[in-house]
Design a protein around this motif. Structure first.
Motif, PDB file in Angstrom:
ATOM      1  N   UNK A  43       0.826  -1.204   0.000  1.00  0.00           N
ATOM      2  CA  UNK A  43       0.000   0.000   0.000  1.00  0.00           C
ATOM      3  C   UNK A  43       0.862   1.257   0.000  1.00  0.00           C
ATOM      4  N   UNK A  44       1.912   1.254   0.813  1.00  0.00           N
ATOM      5  CA  UNK A  44       2.814   2.420   0.861  1.00  0.00           C
ATOM      6  C   UNK A  44       3.626   2.539  -0.424  1.00  0.00           C
ATOM      7  N   UNK A  45       4.011   1.401  -0.984  1.00  0.00           N
ATOM      8  CA  UNK A  45       4.763   1.417  -2.252  1.00  0.00           C
ATOM      9  C   UNK A  45       3.933   2.072  -3.354  1.00  0.00           C
ATOM     10  N   UNK A  46       2.638   1.770  -3.376  1.00  0.00           N
ATOM     11  CA  UNK A  46       1.765   2.313  -4.424  1.00  0.00           C
ATOM     12  C   UNK A  46       1.666   3.837  -4.369  1.00  0.00           C
ATOM     13  N   UNK A  47       2.026   4.432  -3.228  1.00  0.00           N
ATOM     14  CA  UNK A  47       1.934   5.883  -3.055  1.00  0.00           C
ATOM     15  C   UNK A  47       3.262   6.609  -3.285  1.00  0.00           C
ATOM     16  N   UNK A  48       4.351   5.848  -3.471  1.00  0.00           N
ATOM     17  CA  UNK A  48       5.667   6.468  -3.662  1.00  0.00           C
ATOM     18  C   UNK A  48       5.729   7.200  -4.993  1.00  0.00           C
ATOM     19  N   UNK A  49       6.311   8.377  -4.981  1.00  0.00           N
ATOM     20  CA  UNK A  49       6.435   9.158  -6.211  1.00  0.00           C
ATOM     21  C   UNK A  49       7.439   8.522  -7.161  1.00  0.00           C
ATOM     22  N   UNK A  50       7.013   8.318  -8.386  1.00  0.00           N
ATOM     23  CA  UNK A  50       7.903   7.797  -9.421  1.00  0.00           C
ATOM     24  C   UNK A  50       8.831   8.917  -9.884  1.00  0.00           C
ATOM     25  N   UNK A  51      10.048   8.562 -10.237  1.00  0.00           N
ATOM     26  CA  UNK A  51      11.019   9.566 -10.696  1.00  0.00           C
ATOM     27  C   UNK A  51      10.541  10.204 -11.997  1.00  0.00           C
ATOM     28  N   UNK A  52      10.466  11.504 -11.991  1.00  0.00           N
ATOM     29  CA  UNK A  52      10.050  12.238 -13.186  1.00  0.00           C
ATOM     30  C   UNK A  52      11.118  13.220 -13.654  1.00  0.00           C
ATOM     31  N   UNK A  53      12.059  13.519 -12.755  1.00  0.00           N
ATOM     32  CA  UNK A  53      13.144  14.417 -13.154  1.00  0.00           C
ATOM     33  C   UNK A  53      14.028  13.731 -14.177  1.00  0.00           C
ATOM     34  N   UNK A  54      14.536  14.507 -15.091  1.00  0.00           N
ATOM     35  CA  UNK A  54      15.333  13.959 -16.196  1.00  0.00           C
ATOM     36  C   UNK A  54      16.661  13.416 -15.687  1.00  0.00           C
ATOM     37  N   UNK A  55      17.025  12.232 -16.175  1.00  0.00           N
ATOM     38  CA  UNK A  55      18.355  11.680 -15.921  1.00  0.00           C
ATOM     39  C   UNK A  55      19.124  11.651 -17.232  1.00  0.00           C
TER      40      UNK A  55
ATOM     41  N   UNK B 118      11.414   8.927  -6.970  1.00  0.00           N
ATOM     42  CA  UNK B 118      11.871  10.286  -6.674  1.00  0.00           C
ATOM     43  C   UNK B 118      12.466  10.293  -5.267  1.00  0.00           C
ATOM     44  N   UNK B 119      13.732  10.660  -5.162  1.00  0.00           N
ATOM     45  CA  UNK B 119      14.409  10.632  -3.866  1.00  0.00           C
ATOM     46  C   UNK B 119      13.773  11.578  -2.861  1.00  0.00           C
ATOM     47  N   UNK B 120      13.032  12.557  -3.341  1.00  0.00           N
ATOM     48  CA  UNK B 120      12.388  13.502  -2.425  1.00  0.00           C
ATOM     49  C   UNK B 120      11.199  12.886  -1.695  1.00  0.00           C
ATOM     50  N   UNK B 121      10.737  11.717  -2.164  1.00  0.00           N
ATOM     51  CA  UNK B 121       9.652  11.031  -1.476  1.00  0.00           C
ATOM     52  C   UNK B 121      10.149  10.573  -0.107  1.00  0.00           C
ATOM     53  N   UNK B 122       9.428  10.877   0.976  1.00  0.00           N
ATOM     54  CA  UNK B 122       9.923  10.568   2.324  1.00  0.00           C
ATOM     55  C   UNK B 122      10.141   9.078   2.596  1.00  0.00           C
ATOM     56  N   UNK B 123       9.331   8.213   2.002  1.00  0.00           N
ATOM     57  CA  UNK B 123       9.501   6.765   2.217  1.00  0.00           C
ATOM     58  C   UNK B 123      10.800   6.283   1.579  1.00  0.00           C
ATOM     59  N   UNK B 124      11.049   6.719   0.361  1.00  0.00           N
ATOM     60  CA  UNK B 124      12.276   6.331  -0.347  1.00  0.00           C
ATOM     61  C   UNK B 124      13.503   6.877   0.373  1.00  0.00           C
ATOM     62  N   UNK B 125      13.430   8.131   0.760  1.00  0.00           N
ATOM     63  CA  UNK B 125      14.560   8.764   1.438  1.00  0.00           C
ATOM     64  C   UNK B 125      14.893   8.041   2.742  1.00  0.00           C
ATOM     65  N   UNK B 126      13.859   7.682   3.505  1.00  0.00           N
ATOM     66  CA  UNK B 126      14.082   6.969   4.770  1.00  0.00           C
ATOM     67  C   UNK B 126      14.647   5.577   4.525  1.00  0.00           C
ATOM     68  N   UNK B 127      14.123   4.878   3.510  1.00  0.00           N
ATOM     69  CA  UNK B 127      14.599   3.524   3.208  1.00  0.00           C
ATOM     70  C   UNK B 127      16.077   3.531   2.853  1.00  0.00           C
ATOM     71  N   UNK B 128      16.480   4.455   2.004  1.00  0.00           N
ATOM     72  CA  UNK B 128      17.878   4.525   1.582  1.00  0.00           C
ATOM     73  C   UNK B 128      18.769   4.995   2.734  1.00  0.00           C
ATOM     74  N   UNK B 129      18.295   5.948   3.499  1.00  0.00           N
ATOM     75  CA  UNK B 129      19.063   6.449   4.647  1.00  0.00           C
ATOM     76  C   UNK B 129      19.294   5.339   5.671  1.00  0.00           C
ATOM     77  N   UNK B 130      18.220   4.588   5.998  1.00  0.00           N
ATOM     78  CA  UNK B 130      18.341   3.505   6.975  1.00  0.00           C
ATOM     79  C   UNK B 130      19.233   2.381   6.460  1.00  0.00           C
ATOM     80  N   UNK B 131      19.176   2.125   5.169  1.00  0.00           N
ATOM     81  CA  UNK B 131      20.033   1.105   4.562  1.00  0.00           C
ATOM     82  C   UNK B 131      21.505   1.503   4.664  1.00  0.00           C
ATOM     83  N   UNK B 132      21.808   2.756   4.341  1.00  0.00           N
ATOM     84  CA  UNK B 132      23.200   3.201   4.274  1.00  0.00           C
ATOM     85  C   UNK B 132      23.817   3.506   5.635  1.00  0.00           C
TER      86      UNK B 132
END
Length: 217
Positions: free
Chosen positions: A30-42, A51-65
């Motif tokens: 349910x939370x995954x379905x709400x995560x912002x998909x990356x739209x900024x150009x790479x 999108x790294x600005x999404x709080x769930x993604x940012x927390x997941x990567x921060x906690x991992x690292x």
């Protein structure tokens, strides 16, 4: 043995979703379905999932690292595979049945020692396991980071990021690279300087096709 240990840990220390805290999930569907998909150009040939600005993604990567939550890397690797499955299908067609090598962006020896692991390697390993057929093979022996550079996240200027990473990597086992298709995997890309530097090296040693997949941008 590892599965038994994980089972015991889940009993003693039940996992919960890092966003909604529902028991039994690392990041629930349910939370995954709400995560912002990356739209900024790479950059060309660099593909980010979220999108790294999404709080769930940012927390997941921060906690991992920084908090040694390795299981988050496994979940992110699975999500990266699922999110890029169409691209993987195209790459498999291009590789004409040959195994596709998956290369995690390396960390320096000192950073790996202090952290205890390379987060990109955990993501990459699960990325390969999620495929299931053996078409993807993790290769962590292709490239090493010999210079302990300033973390790219601390450098705002694009030109300085490129300068910071230049010459930091060295290719190993280069005879295995010629004519092969390679996916470089990392947790985050910002300017793409790190991925471009590694891509350039693989192309120099004859790789047929090189792309970069990251969890976030």
């Amino acid at each position: 043995m590892k599965s038994v240990v994980n089972w015991l840990l889940d009993i003693l220390f039940p996992r919960s979703c890092i966003s909604c805290h529902i028991r039994g999930e690392i990041i629930c569907d349910n939370c995954i379905s709400k995560i912002r998909i990356a739209e900024r150009e790479t950059d060309s040939n660099i593909y980010a999932l979220y999108d790294y600005r999404d709080p769930v993604v940012k927390k997941a990567i921060w906690d991992l690292k920084y908090h040694k939550h390795r299981h988050l890397g496994e979940r992110l690797g699975q999500l990266l595979y699922e999110g890029r499955i169409e691209d993987i299908s195209d790459i498999r067609e291009y590789s004409q049945g040959r195994t596709i090598y998956v290369v995690p962006v390396p960390v320096s020896r000192s950073r790996g020692k202090s952290r205890g692991y390379n987060q990109a390697e955990i993501i990459g390993k699960q990325f390969c396991l999620s495929e299931g057929s053996g078409a993807l093979e993790l290769r962590d022996d292709f490239i090493v980071k010999n210079i302990d550079t300033i973390p790219q996240a601390r450098i705002a200027n694009r030109a300085k990021r490129i300068q910071n990473i230049h010459g930091a990597f060295e290719v190993k086992n280069f005879n295995d690279i010629k004519g092969r298709t390679i996916i470089i995997v990392d947790d985050v890309t910002t300017t793409g300087a790190t991925l471009r530097e590694i891509m350039k090296l693989f192309k120099k040693f004859g790789a047929k096709k090189v792309v970069g997949f990251t969890v976030a941008h």
